[in-house]
Write a protein that holds these residues in place. Structure first.
Motif, PDB file in Angstrom:
ATOM      1  N   GLU A   1       0.861  -1.186   0.000  1.00  0.00           N
ATOM      2  CA  GLU A   1       0.000   0.000   0.000  1.00  0.00           C
ATOM      3  C   GLU A   1       0.893   1.230   0.000  1.00  0.00           C
ATOM      4  N   ARG A   2       0.518   2.209  -0.807  1.00  0.00           N
ATOM      5  CA  ARG A   2       1.253   3.476  -0.844  1.00  0.00           C
ATOM      6  C   ARG A   2       0.655   4.421   0.183  1.00  0.00           C
TER       7      ARG A   2
ATOM      8  N   ARG B   1       1.793   3.499  12.402  1.00  0.00           N
ATOM      9  CA  ARG B   1       3.203   3.688  12.761  1.00  0.00           C
ATOM     10  C   ARG B   1       3.998   2.530  12.173  1.00  0.00           C
ATOM     11  N   VAL B   2       5.077   2.857  11.458  1.00  0.00           N
ATOM     12  CA  VAL B   2       5.881   1.845  10.775  1.00  0.00           C
ATOM     13  C   VAL B   2       7.341   2.007  11.189  1.00  0.00           C
TER      14      VAL B   2
ATOM     15  N   GLY C   1       3.917  -2.671   3.642  1.00  0.00           N
ATOM     16  CA  GLY C   1       3.290  -3.937   3.300  1.00  0.00           C
ATOM     17  C   GLY C   1       3.067  -4.816   4.508  1.00  0.00           C
ATOM     18  N   ILE C   2       2.229  -5.811   4.319  1.00  0.00           N
ATOM     19  CA  ILE C   2       1.968  -6.824   5.345  1.00  0.00           C
ATOM     20  C   ILE C   2       1.947  -8.173   4.636  1.00  0.00           C
ATOM     21  N   GLY C   3       2.390  -9.192   5.326  1.00  0.00           N
ATOM     22  CA  GLY C   3       2.465 -10.516   4.730  1.00  0.00           C
ATOM     23  C   GLY C   3       1.106 -11.069   4.334  1.00  0.00           C
ATOM     24  N   GLU C   4       1.079 -11.791   3.228  1.00  0.00           N
ATOM     25  CA  GLU C   4      -0.171 -12.363   2.730  1.00  0.00           C
ATOM     26  C   GLU C   4      -0.744 -13.393   3.693  1.00  0.00           C
TER      27      GLU C   4
ATOM     28  N   LEU D   1       8.769  -0.933   3.114  1.00  0.00           N
ATOM     29  CA  LEU D   1       9.343  -1.611   1.962  1.00  0.00           C
ATOM     30  C   LEU D   1      10.285  -0.722   1.166  1.00  0.00           C
ATOM     31  N   ARG D   2       9.818   0.494   0.823  1.00  0.00           N
ATOM     32  CA  ARG D   2      10.678   1.383   0.036  1.00  0.00           C
ATOM     33  C   ARG D   2      10.068   2.782  -0.015  1.00  0.00           C
TER      34      ARG D   2
END
Length: 157
Positions: free
Chosen positions: A4-5, A51-52, A71-74, A141-142
């Motif tokens: 997600e952006r 919060r990340v 992101g979060i794991g599938e 992630l980036r």
């Protein structure tokens, strides 16, 4: 990894607060312009902040209002979805069957209501026991390069 952006709205020592816009699942559909569900989804879209944690090497490059991808794991998402949707439904049906077995329709209705309540308690307990699990925390992630995020930044409260 489900991505997600979002836009950075606050920066801490080792983490950032990212604001994302929650949209309906059909926001990418080709028939969106002629679909009432898509229009209602856009109308009710709301922003949420999360919060990340960010690695120290990346932390130095981030600035306020940067667009980032989290992101979060599938597997974590699928497991949570199953628990949240399936546990109350199964408990409702089992409660209704138990009430029906005991006698009449009013008991089946009461059993269904009790089963639904028990399912909600199961979901709450699952959430409580998973609160420290890092698999359920969003991951940095980036940083997006050259493509500004279309999410309006609202004032931090």
């Amino acid at each position: 990894m489900i991505e997600e952006r979002g836009k950075i709205v606050a920066i801490e020592d080792s983490a950032v607060w990212v604001e994302t816009v929650q949209r309906s699942g059909c926001h990418g559909c080709a028939a969106k312009s002629g679909c009432g569900t898509g229009l209602l989804g856009d109308f009710w879209a709301s922003a949420s902040r999360v919060r990340v944690q960010v690695p120290p090497a990346e932390m130095a490059t981030l600035q306020l209002h940067d667009t980032v991808v989290i992101g979060i794991g599938e597997r974590a998402l699928a497991t949570s979805s199953l628990v949240v949707y399936l546990a109350p439904l199964v408990a409702l049906v089992l409660g209704a069957l138990a009430g029906q077995t005991l006698g009449s329709e009013p008991l089946a209705i009461a059993g269904a209501a009790l089963g639904l309540g028990a399912g909600a308690v199961m979901v709450r307990l699952y959430s409580y026991f998973q609160r420290g699990n890092s698999a359920y925390e969003p991951q940095f992630l980036r940083r997006e390069q050259g493509s500004p995020c279309a999410i309006p930044v609202s004032p931090v409260h």
